[in-house]
Design an enzyme around this catalytic site. Structure first.
Site, PDB file in Angstrom:
ATOM      1  N   HIS A 120       5.262 -30.230 -26.304  1.00  0.00           N
ATOM      2  CA  HIS A 120       5.099 -31.063 -25.116  1.00  0.00           C
ATOM      3  C   HIS A 120       3.801 -30.749 -24.391  1.00  0.00           C
ATOM      4  CE1 HIS A 120       9.087 -32.708 -25.702  1.00  0.00           C
ATOM      5  NE2 HIS A 120       9.483 -31.485 -25.996  1.00  0.00           N
TER       6      HIS A 120
ATOM      7  N   GLU B 242       7.714 -12.739 -20.711  1.00  0.00           N
ATOM      8  CA  GLU B 242       7.404 -11.358 -20.314  1.00  0.00           C
ATOM      9  C   GLU B 242       6.233 -10.824 -21.154  1.00  0.00           C
ATOM     10  OE1 GLU B 242       7.938  -9.366 -18.034  1.00  0.00           O
ATOM     11  OE2 GLU B 242       7.859  -7.311 -18.787  1.00  0.00           O
TER      12      GLU B 242
ATOM     13  N   LYS C 171       1.919  -2.156  -7.318  1.00  0.00           N
ATOM     14  CA  LYS C 171       3.233  -1.979  -7.944  1.00  0.00           C
ATOM     15  C   LYS C 171       4.352  -2.741  -7.244  1.00  0.00           C
ATOM     16  CE  LYS C 171       6.098  -0.278 -10.919  1.00  0.00           C
ATOM     17  NZ  LYS C 171       6.098  -0.949 -12.226  1.00  0.00           N
TER      18      LYS C 171
ATOM     19  N   CYS D  99       0.829  -1.196   0.000  1.00  0.00           N
ATOM     20  CA  CYS D  99       0.000   0.000   0.000  1.00  0.00           C
ATOM     21  C   CYS D  99       0.864   1.245   0.000  1.00  0.00           C
ATOM     22  CB  CYS D  99      -0.833   0.002   1.261  1.00  0.00           C
ATOM     23  SG  CYS D  99       0.196   0.297   2.675  1.00  0.00           S
TER      24      CYS D  99
ATOM     25  N   ASN E 296       1.360  -0.737   6.311  1.00  0.00           N
ATOM     26  CA  ASN E 296       1.727  -1.463   5.098  1.00  0.00           C
ATOM     27  C   ASN E 296       2.374  -2.751   5.566  1.00  0.00           C
ATOM     28  OD1 ASN E 296       2.757  -2.378   2.685  1.00  0.00           O
ATOM     29  ND2 ASN E 296       4.324  -0.790   2.501  1.00  0.00           N
ATOM     30  N   GLY E 297       1.732  -3.876   5.287  1.00  0.00           N
ATOM     31  CA  GLY E 297       2.335  -5.143   5.694  1.00  0.00           C
ATOM     32  C   GLY E 297       1.308  -6.120   6.217  1.00  0.00           C
TER      33      GLY E 297
ATOM     34  N   ARG F 191       0.595   2.144  -5.673  1.00  0.00           N
ATOM     35  CA  ARG F 191       1.055   1.142  -4.711  1.00  0.00           C
ATOM     36  C   ARG F 191      -0.077   0.250  -4.216  1.00  0.00           C
ATOM     37  NH1 ARG F 191       6.427   2.205  -2.466  1.00  0.00           N
ATOM     38  NH2 ARG F 191       5.847   0.451  -1.174  1.00  0.00           N
TER      39      ARG F 191
ATOM     40  N   LYS G 263       2.577  -9.511 -19.617  1.00  0.00           N
ATOM     41  CA  LYS G 263       1.932  -8.209 -19.855  1.00  0.00           C
ATOM     42  C   LYS G 263       0.457  -8.405 -20.183  1.00  0.00           C
ATOM     43  CE  LYS G 263       4.890  -6.976 -18.764  1.00  0.00           C
ATOM     44  NZ  LYS G 263       5.467  -6.216 -17.681  1.00  0.00           N
TER      45      LYS G 263
ATOM     46  N   GLU H  79      -1.497  -9.461 -17.092  1.00  0.00           N
ATOM     47  CA  GLU H  79      -1.587  -8.406 -16.080  1.00  0.00           C
ATOM     48  C   GLU H  79      -2.613  -7.345 -16.406  1.00  0.00           C
ATOM     49  OE1 GLU H  79       2.707  -7.316 -16.197  1.00  0.00           O
ATOM     50  OE2 GLU H  79       2.446  -6.953 -14.064  1.00  0.00           O
TER      51      GLU H  79
ATOM     52  N   TRP I  23      -4.030  -2.122  -0.353  1.00  0.00           N
ATOM     53  CA  TRP I  23      -4.011  -3.339  -1.167  1.00  0.00           C
ATOM     54  C   TRP I  23      -4.282  -4.460  -0.179  1.00  0.00           C
ATOM     55  CZ3 TRP I  23      -1.404  -7.998  -1.606  1.00  0.00           C
ATOM     56  CH2 TRP I  23      -1.588  -8.677  -2.818  1.00  0.00           C
TER      57      TRP I  23
HETATM   58  N1  GLU Z   1      -2.694  -6.010   6.017  1.00  0.00           N
HETATM   59  C1  GLU Z   1      -3.334  -4.733   5.896  1.00  0.00           C
HETATM   60  C2  GLU Z   1      -4.744  -4.868   5.337  1.00  0.00           C
HETATM   61  O1  GLU Z   1      -5.127  -5.856   4.765  1.00  0.00           O
HETATM   62  C3  GLU Z   1      -2.508  -3.744   5.099  1.00  0.00           C
HETATM   63  C4  GLU Z   1      -2.479  -4.086   3.658  1.00  0.00           C
HETATM   64  C5  GLU Z   1      -1.702  -3.067   2.822  1.00  0.00           C
HETATM   65  O2  GLU Z   1      -0.458  -3.095   2.914  1.00  0.00           O
HETATM   66  O3  GLU Z   1      -2.345  -2.284   2.079  1.00  0.00           O
HETATM   67  O4  GLU Z   1      -5.505  -3.966   5.489  1.00  0.00           O
END
Ligand code: GLU
Length: 609
Positions: free
Chosen positions: A505, A482, A604, A2, A99-100, A27, A486, A489, A73
């Site tokens: 194969h 690659e 990202k 995020c 974030n995490g 992000r 693309k 994605e 995210w």
């Molecule tokens: N784990 C947190 C959530 O799910 C943070 C996610 C993030 O890094 O945006 O809200």
């Protein structure tokens, strides 16, 4: 993954944070929120959807000169307003952006619920907010409360916290996820990415892993998880002006595709030694004689960076004759790798913050291995945590779908392989031929960009296909992969990239008359075999678009369309053959009407494992 931002100073925190979030939206972008403190009260606005929705639905903004913001995210809990950050403790005193991932969230939540806490979201972050809130309520200062909470948490956390009782400060921490402080004149910012701060300040403090910072408008203080004070240096981190502006382009992806002649040029500048027919990467030079002992090279990365790693491994073994292979960093990190002193490990990550790449490089370094880094972001964790390395200087890449970072990373591996090749068997004459080919690349990449109209009409015709195959041989196998990546994605089209040999194969069974196939057929040692593969595809009615030398009549006779390549040295072909594939994916996404720069479910920099 995020984006997080915090502000304390004299201006409107809402305006500062909103501006920063817009710069960070790439992000993570499923939802967003801002909290400020005004008149001793915590105020909050959160919305599902892009930052624009948050802005439109909070037309007056929020008052206050201190606040925090987040663009999410999701990892824990669906995309709902209740799960949006910032999250508060149950007494609504502190607010946290994160974030995490909190790995031991279930255990902590159960303990807190047993103690009477109530939760409003499904997120791991709210648990962290509750831990901080309880520590503050027990009389701890905000930094001490954050330290206490983080000492209970397993996982990763880039966080910023505010307390309505202390509107003059923010507390930020970096546990595995990047955090920088921006130092202004009577104002201070905190962000997960230095790009968010570019319009405001170049003066930054990059937190090291395990550091907690308490910032006010005029000061910052840093401690570690044992509350030992750390002294930190303010660095000047410059991003080129306007590098993050869209200018006249409709999308960042198209802008970044078109920036490739310049990016490739920048990546090489000052690194070619024409007289000696070699490259000189400063970082590599610093290792001196140690490089003569290298008997094996292992490149590693994830996603697009894994494909540039594969190109690098191919070049290293073909030209420098050093056994080399590429590995998915995520797998390398968990397989208890066998590390030896005669192997050079090369970690590749555009952002320099890819969690799996960092995990792998830390594992290798703990075991005593020598790790070089290839990254686009100055001061990133990868740049700090490797023994030496090289910046690719592609300039900020905003579109989630990587383009110029790929070509710049490949170029870095070209320089590495050339330098190794010249240290071993390659003659000065052969080195000079490769070097001249590198020098021609900016012009040749520009020539490939001129093929955009043909790529666009192919996208118009085949954009809705149910499957697309990309084939190449040798150094172009990862380029085929690659190209397929693309399409997956940003166009959500099932696609595969593979060796022309691998088709028979299994995947050849998918080919039906009229299905699109892209074939990479440069005039190298693989051409003859590719001709055989083209015949096999033709016999099954595939529509083949080939990237090949314009006057290669044999290829032209076997395929439906040729996207011309200029004559080039075989070592540099990936930097040319990938361009039409990028353009094809872009124009396909445009035709299908998708959000090109922000594809669904992705973000990202992948800072979670
Ligand atoms: N784990 C947190 C959530 O799910 C943070 C996610 C993030 O890094 O945006 O809200």
């Amino acid at each position: 993954m995020c984006g997080i931002i915090g502000y304390v100073g004299k201006r409107s925190a809402w305006e500062m944070i909103l501006g920063g979030l817009k710069r960070l939206e790439y992000r993570g972008y499923d939802s967003a929120g801002i909290a400020t403190i005004s008149d001793g009260q915590l105020l909050l606005s959160r919305r599902v959807g892009p930052i624009r929705t948050l802005e439109e639905e909070t037309p007056d903004g929020l008052p206050g000169n201190a606040g925090i913001g987040h663009t999410r995210w999701a990892t824990h809990g669906t995309v709902t307003e209740a799960n949006c950050h910032p999250h508060r403790d149950s007494k609504n005193r502190v607010a946290v952006v994160h974030n995490g991932i909190v790995d031991n969230v279930e255990e902590l939540r159960a303990e807190l619920v047993a103690g009477g806490s109530q939760f409003r979201s499904e997120t791991d972050t709210e648990v962290l907010a509750e831990l901080v809130g309880q520590a503050v309520a027990s009389g701890k200062s905000l930094p001490d409360a954050v330290v206490a909470a983080l000492n209970r948490v397993e996982g990763t956390a880039g966080i910023v916290v505010i307390d309505q009782a202390r509107p003059d400060r923010l507390v930020a921490a970096r546990i595995g996820s990047p955090v920088v402080l921006g130092i202004g004149d009577g104002e201070t910012w905190v962000a997960s990415d230095q790009l968010a701060l570019r319009p405001y300040t170049d003066r930054m403090v990059v937190l090291d892993d395990g550091e907690i910072a308490e910032v006010t408008a005029h000061t910052f203080k840093t401690v570690d998880l044992d509350k030992q004070a750390h002294s930190k240096r303010v660095e000047e981190i410059l991003t080129p002006p306007d590098a993050t502006e869209l200018g006249d382009y409709p999308h960042y992806m198209l802008k970044e595709i078109h920036e490739q002649p310049d990016a490739v040029d920048r990546s090489m500048r000052g690194r070619l030694n024409a007289a000696m027919g070699s490259a000189h990467l400063g970082g590599l030079q610093s290792q001196g004689a140690r490089l003569f002992d290298v008997q094996r090279v292992v490149f590693f990365g994830c996603g697009t960076s894994l494909y540039s790693a594969e190109v690098g491994a191919y070049l290293m073994s073909s030209y420098a004759r050093v056994p080399a292979h590429a590995q998915d960093a995520a797998e390398l990190a968990v397989q208890n790798p066998i590390v030896d002193s005669r192997t050079l490990y090369v970690a590749i990550s555009q952002s320099g913050e890819t969690a799996d790449v960092l995990a792998a490089l830390h594992e290798i370094r703990v075991k005593g291995g020598l790790v070089a880094g290839v990254t686009n972001v100055v001061g990133s964790s990868l740049a700090r945590d490797t023994d030496f390395g090289t910046y690719v200087h592609a300039g900020p890449e905003i579109s989630v779908c990587s383009t110029k970072a790929f070509t710049a990373q490949v170029l870095a591996t070209e320089l590495l392989a050339l330098q190794f090749a010249r240290m071993r068997d390659m003659s000065a004459t052969d080195g000079r031929a490769w070097l001249r080919a590198l020098e021609q690349l900016p012009e040749q990449v520009a020539f490939m960009l001129e093929q955009a109209p043909a790529c666009r009409s192919l996208a118009q015709r085949f954009g809705g296909s149910k499957y697309t195959m990309f084939v190449g041989r040798g150094v172009n196998v990862p380029v085929a992969q690659e190209g397929a990546l693309k399409l997956k994605e940003i166009c959500y089209v099932p696609a595969e990239g593979m060796s022309g040999a691998a088709m028979k194969h299994g995947p050849l069974a998918l080919i039906e008359p009229g299905l699109p196939v892209w074939a990479l057929v440069p005039p190298d040692e693989t051409r003859e075999r590719m001709l055989g593969n083209l015949r096999e595809l033709k016999a099954r009615g595939a529509h083949i678009s080939a990237v090949a030398i314009a006057d290669d009549k044999e290829v032209a006779g076997l395929v439906d369309q040729v996207i011309p390549l200029p004559r080039h040295h075989p070592a540099v072909s990936p930097i040319l053959t990938v361009i039409p594939l990028q353009l094809y994916a872009y124009y396909t996404a445009l035709k299908l009407g998708y959000d090109i720069d922000k594809p669904r479910n992705l973000a990202k920099s992948v800072t979670v494992m």
